[in-house]
Structures are given as structure tokens and as C-alpha cells.
Motif scaffolding. Structure first.
Motif, mmCIF file in Angstrom:
data_model
loop_
_atom_site.group_PDB
_atom_site.id
_atom_site.type_symbol
_atom_site.label_atom_id
_atom_site.label_comp_id
_atom_site.label_asym_id
_atom_site.label_seq_id
_atom_site.Cartn_x
_atom_site.Cartn_y
_atom_site.Cartn_z
ATOM 1 N N GLU A 99 -1.341 12.366 3.535
ATOM 2 C CA GLU A 99 -1.274 13.821 3.710
ATOM 3 C C GLU A 99 -0.567 14.475 2.524
ATOM 4 O O GLU A 99 -0.987 15.531 2.042
ATOM 5 C CB GLU A 99 -0.546 14.174 5.011
ATOM 6 C CG GLU A 99 -1.346 13.884 6.251
ATOM 7 C CD GLU A 99 -0.579 14.176 7.536
ATOM 8 O OE1 GLU A 99 -1.233 14.545 8.518
ATOM 9 O OE2 GLU A 99 0.662 14.030 7.575
ATOM 10 N N CYS A 100 0.493 13.833 2.041
ATOM 11 C CA CYS A 100 1.201 14.353 0.860
ATOM 12 C C CYS A 100 0.275 14.371 -0.350
ATOM 13 O O CYS A 100 0.258 15.341 -1.113
ATOM 14 C CB CYS A 100 2.438 13.501 0.565
ATOM 15 S SG CYS A 100 3.762 13.661 1.778
ATOM 16 N N LEU A 101 -0.493 13.313 -0.528
ATOM 17 C CA LEU A 101 -1.440 13.260 -1.646
ATOM 18 C C LEU A 101 -2.502 14.350 -1.526
ATOM 19 O O LEU A 101 -2.916 14.928 -2.536
ATOM 20 C CB LEU A 101 -2.090 11.880 -1.727
ATOM 21 C CG LEU A 101 -1.185 10.785 -2.281
ATOM 22 C CD1 LEU A 101 -1.779 9.418 -2.021
ATOM 23 C CD2 LEU A 101 -0.940 10.998 -3.762
ATOM 24 N N ALA A 102 -2.929 14.643 -0.325
ATOM 25 C CA ALA A 102 -3.911 15.713 -0.122
ATOM 26 C C ALA A 102 -3.317 17.058 -0.528
ATOM 27 O O ALA A 102 -3.984 17.870 -1.184
ATOM 28 C CB ALA A 102 -4.386 15.736 1.328
ATOM 29 N N ILE B 69 0.838 -1.203 0.000
ATOM 30 C CA ILE B 69 0.000 0.000 0.000
ATOM 31 C C ILE B 69 0.872 1.252 0.000
ATOM 32 O O ILE B 69 0.611 2.198 -0.737
ATOM 33 C CB ILE B 69 -0.973 -0.014 1.193
ATOM 34 C CG1 ILE B 69 -2.026 -1.094 0.975
ATOM 35 C CG2 ILE B 69 -1.625 1.356 1.384
ATOM 36 C CD1 ILE B 69 -2.923 -1.336 2.154
ATOM 37 N N LYS B 70 1.920 1.253 0.790
ATOM 38 C CA LYS B 70 2.819 2.407 0.817
ATOM 39 C C LYS B 70 3.424 2.655 -0.560
ATOM 40 O O LYS B 70 3.493 3.794 -1.018
ATOM 41 C CB LYS B 70 3.941 2.196 1.844
ATOM 42 C CG LYS B 70 3.512 2.359 3.279
ATOM 43 C CD LYS B 70 4.699 2.185 4.195
ATOM 44 C CE LYS B 70 4.318 2.318 5.653
ATOM 45 N NZ LYS B 70 5.494 2.176 6.539
ATOM 46 N N LEU B 71 3.849 1.590 -1.209
ATOM 47 C CA LEU B 71 4.458 1.751 -2.532
ATOM 48 C C LEU B 71 3.445 2.256 -3.558
ATOM 49 O O LEU B 71 3.781 3.057 -4.429
ATOM 50 C CB LEU B 71 5.094 0.438 -2.989
ATOM 51 C CG LEU B 71 6.323 0.013 -2.180
ATOM 52 C CD1 LEU B 71 6.818 -1.354 -2.635
ATOM 53 C CD2 LEU B 71 7.438 1.041 -2.264
ATOM 54 N N LYS B 72 2.201 1.828 -3.443
ATOM 55 C CA LYS B 72 1.158 2.329 -4.346
ATOM 56 C C LYS B 72 0.909 3.816 -4.105
ATOM 57 O O LYS B 72 0.731 4.590 -5.046
ATOM 58 C CB LYS B 72 -0.134 1.536 -4.168
ATOM 59 C CG LYS B 72 -0.063 0.144 -4.743
ATOM 60 C CD LYS B 72 -1.353 -0.602 -4.512
ATOM 61 C CE LYS B 72 -1.267 -2.022 -5.032
ATOM 62 N NZ LYS B 72 -2.513 -2.763 -4.824
ATOM 63 N N LEU B 73 0.904 4.220 -2.839
ATOM 64 C CA LEU B 73 0.718 5.636 -2.518
ATOM 65 C C LEU B 73 1.879 6.463 -3.068
ATOM 66 O O LEU B 73 1.679 7.557 -3.606
ATOM 67 C CB LEU B 73 0.580 5.826 -1.008
ATOM 68 C CG LEU B 73 -0.683 5.241 -0.365
ATOM 69 C CD1 LEU B 73 -0.585 5.293 1.158
ATOM 70 C CD2 LEU B 73 -1.932 5.957 -0.848
ATOM 71 N N ILE B 74 3.095 5.942 -2.953
ATOM 72 C CA ILE B 74 4.270 6.646 -3.469
ATOM 73 C C ILE B 74 4.185 6.784 -4.990
ATOM 74 O O ILE B 74 4.534 7.828 -5.541
ATOM 75 C CB ILE B 74 5.575 5.950 -3.031
ATOM 76 C CG1 ILE B 74 5.800 6.210 -1.533
ATOM 77 C CG2 ILE B 74 6.774 6.451 -3.837
ATOM 78 C CD1 ILE B 74 6.926 5.416 -0.923
ATOM 79 N N GLU B 75 3.703 5.755 -5.674
ATOM 80 C CA GLU B 75 3.533 5.848 -7.124
ATOM 81 C C GLU B 75 2.572 6.980 -7.488
ATOM 82 O O GLU B 75 2.810 7.728 -8.434
ATOM 83 C CB GLU B 75 3.032 4.522 -7.703
ATOM 84 C CG GLU B 75 4.113 3.496 -7.892
ATOM 85 C CD GLU B 75 5.239 3.953 -8.814
ATOM 86 O OE1 GLU B 75 4.941 4.480 -9.903
ATOM 87 O OE2 GLU B 75 6.404 3.800 -8.428
ATOM 88 N N CYS B 76 1.502 7.104 -6.722
ATOM 89 C CA CYS B 76 0.551 8.199 -6.958
ATOM 90 C C CYS B 76 1.227 9.551 -6.742
ATOM 91 O O CYS B 76 1.035 10.483 -7.536
ATOM 92 C CB CYS B 76 -0.654 8.074 -6.031
ATOM 93 S SG CYS B 76 -1.713 6.658 -6.367
#
Length: 96
Positions: free
Chosen positions: A56-59, A5-12
Motif C-alpha cells: 500500500e505504501c508503494l502504491a 520479501i518485506k525487506l525488498k519492499l522496504i528497499e523499494c
């Protein structure tokens, strides 16, 4: 499972930073993290970085994050992440 999940968030995050056109320094500053941590995250080094911090970064990058907890039809539930892609205004209207 957490690592995935962390890696998917980083890809985003990577995709959105590239779409916005920020430098590493600009991205780190706007996300209120050090440039060093930003570079480590973009390199897939996720130790010490929580899923919450990544969200939070994605937000900051302009994403809404929704977490749904729903009853399962199976004996055991599952965890999955779905990204809904919305083209940038430039992609929607190339003449802008």
C-alpha cells in the motif's frame, strides 16, 4: 522467506521516497502511518508490518503492484520479486 520479501519492499520504499525527495515526516503523513513506524520500517524493523501494508505504501509512492500466480514447471514452486526500474521524468529529461 517472508522477511526477505518485506525487506525488498522496504528497499523499494526507501528508494522511491529519496527519489521524490520527501522528508520522513512527509513520507509518513502521505503513507498514512506514524513517523515512528516509518523510521522503524526504514531501519529494517519489520515486526508487525505486513507485506500488504508495504505494498500500500508503494502504491502511494506511485507504483503498481502485480502478483502473478502461475503453474510451475518444477515439482515445487518458488516465490520471487522483481522490481522494474523506470527513471524519473528528471532522469529521462535532464533539462526539465
Amino acid at each position: 522467506m517472508t522477511k526477505s520479501i518485506k525487506l525488498k519492499l522496504i528497499e523499494c520504499i526507501k528508494d522511491m521516497v529519496a527519489q521524490i525527495g520527501w522528508t520522513q515526516t512527509e513520507a509518513a503523513h502521505n503513507m498514512n502511518i506514524s513517523r515512528s513506524l516509518f523510521c522503524k520500517m526504514m531501519g529494517g524493523q519489520i515486526k508487525g508490518v505486513s507485506e500488504w501494508r508495504l505494498m500500500e505504501c508503494l502504491a502511494v509512492l506511485g507504483s503498481d503492484i502485480k502478483i502473478l500466480i502461475i503453474p510451475t514447471q518444477c515439482s515445487q514452486g518458488k516465490i520471487e520479486m522483481e522490481r522494474i526500474y523506470v527513471p524519473s521524468k528528471k532522469e529521462q529529461h535532464p533539462t526539465l
